[in-house]
Motif scaffolding. Structure first.
Motif, mmCIF file in Angstrom:
data_model
loop_
_atom_site.group_PDB
_atom_site.id
_atom_site.type_symbol
_atom_site.label_atom_id
_atom_site.label_comp_id
_atom_site.label_asym_id
_atom_site.label_seq_id
_atom_site.Cartn_x
_atom_site.Cartn_y
_atom_site.Cartn_z
ATOM 1 N N THR A 9 0.864 -1.177 0.000
ATOM 2 C CA THR A 9 0.000 0.000 0.000
ATOM 3 C C THR A 9 0.898 1.223 0.000
ATOM 4 O O THR A 9 1.916 1.248 0.702
ATOM 5 C CB THR A 9 -0.891 0.011 1.260
ATOM 6 N N PRO A 46 -3.159 0.130 -3.702
ATOM 7 C CA PRO A 46 -4.003 1.135 -3.045
ATOM 8 C C PRO A 46 -3.180 2.264 -2.419
ATOM 9 O O PRO A 46 -2.041 2.045 -1.998
ATOM 10 C CB PRO A 46 -4.742 0.342 -1.963
ATOM 11 N N LEU A 48 -3.325 5.275 0.550
ATOM 12 C CA LEU A 48 -3.961 5.866 1.726
ATOM 13 C C LEU A 48 -3.309 7.208 1.992
ATOM 14 O O LEU A 48 -2.082 7.343 1.873
ATOM 15 C CB LEU A 48 -3.797 4.965 2.945
ATOM 16 N N VAL A 68 -8.813 10.208 -4.841
ATOM 17 C CA VAL A 68 -8.715 9.341 -3.664
ATOM 18 C C VAL A 68 -10.061 9.356 -2.939
ATOM 19 O O VAL A 68 -10.575 10.416 -2.589
ATOM 20 C CB VAL A 68 -7.572 9.802 -2.718
ATOM 21 N N SER A 72 -10.327 6.405 2.067
ATOM 22 C CA SER A 72 -8.875 6.215 1.995
ATOM 23 C C SER A 72 -8.106 7.400 2.568
ATOM 24 O O SER A 72 -6.892 7.480 2.434
ATOM 25 C CB SER A 72 -8.460 5.960 0.544
ATOM 26 N N ARG A 90 -8.625 0.577 6.908
ATOM 27 C CA ARG A 90 -8.895 1.283 5.661
ATOM 28 C C ARG A 90 -8.555 0.393 4.461
ATOM 29 O O ARG A 90 -7.796 -0.565 4.592
ATOM 30 C CB ARG A 90 -8.074 2.583 5.590
ATOM 31 N N PRO A 91 -9.095 0.714 3.273
ATOM 32 C CA PRO A 91 -8.782 -0.086 2.081
ATOM 33 C C PRO A 91 -7.270 -0.131 1.831
ATOM 34 O O PRO A 91 -6.628 0.909 1.693
ATOM 35 C CB PRO A 91 -9.495 0.664 0.944
#
Length: 180
Positions: A9, A46, A48, A68, A72, A90-91
């Motif tokens: 991530t 992904p 964040l 976004v 996120s 979170r994703p």
């Protein structure tokens, strides 16, 4: 250990509008973080974002916030983005590798990195995509994070590890658009 697109991530920490005038080479830091964010999108990594007290420091720089999803973006008061465990909900927060960009290197970035390492995550700090108000604080923080077990990397190291191989259409398009 290599950085895998399927396991990582991109975490962009506190690159906020009102903080930027005080940050060394903030334009360059944002450019490098945005470059990496665009590649992350292409390889399905992904992203964040965290915002430290956005009421006072403003939102994340517009170029990074664009596209976004709200879920996120993590609003926080703690210096560490991982202090209260909300990040992991979170994703993408459940992945084992975190590629880190942000500011300030010696405060929010470093405390997040130390907490992620304590959590058992593999952490990669993108040297040209982190900054502080003073160069000496950035350098000390990079040393401390390295000693704690974080890998200090460049944006191209991350991009090429995410792509894994040449000859693919993905590699060709990213090379044409991003690698100079």
């Amino acid at each position: 250990m290599r950085i895998k697109a399927t396991e990582s991530t991109l975490l962009i920490i506190d690159i906020q509008e009102r903080l930027l005038p005080a940050i060394l080479d903030s334009d360059s830091m944002i450019e490098h973080a945005a470059w990496l964010q665009q590649i992350a999108r292409r390889v399905s990594v992904p992203t964040l974002l965290t915002e430290q007290y956005s009421k006072g420091l403003g939102p994340t720089a517009a170029i990074l916030r664009e596209g976004v999803a709200a879920e996120s973006i993590l609003e926080k008061m703690e210096f560490s983005s991982a202090a209260d465990g909300e990040l992991f909900k979170r994703p993408g927060g459940d992945r084992k590798q975190f590629v880190i960009c942000g500011c300030e290197t010696h405060v929010c970035v470093m405390q997040t990195v130390l907490d992620l390492l304590a959590h058992g995550s593999q952490v990669f700090v993108v040297e040209e995509a982190v900054s502080s108000r003073r160069a000496s604080d950035k350098e000390l923080a990079l040393q401390r994070m390295r000693q704690a077990g974080a890998q200090i990397v460049s944006r191209e190291m991350v991009a090429f590890e995410w792509m894994e191989r040449a000859g693919t259409e993905l590699f060709k398009s990213i090379s044409r658009e991003f690698i100079r």
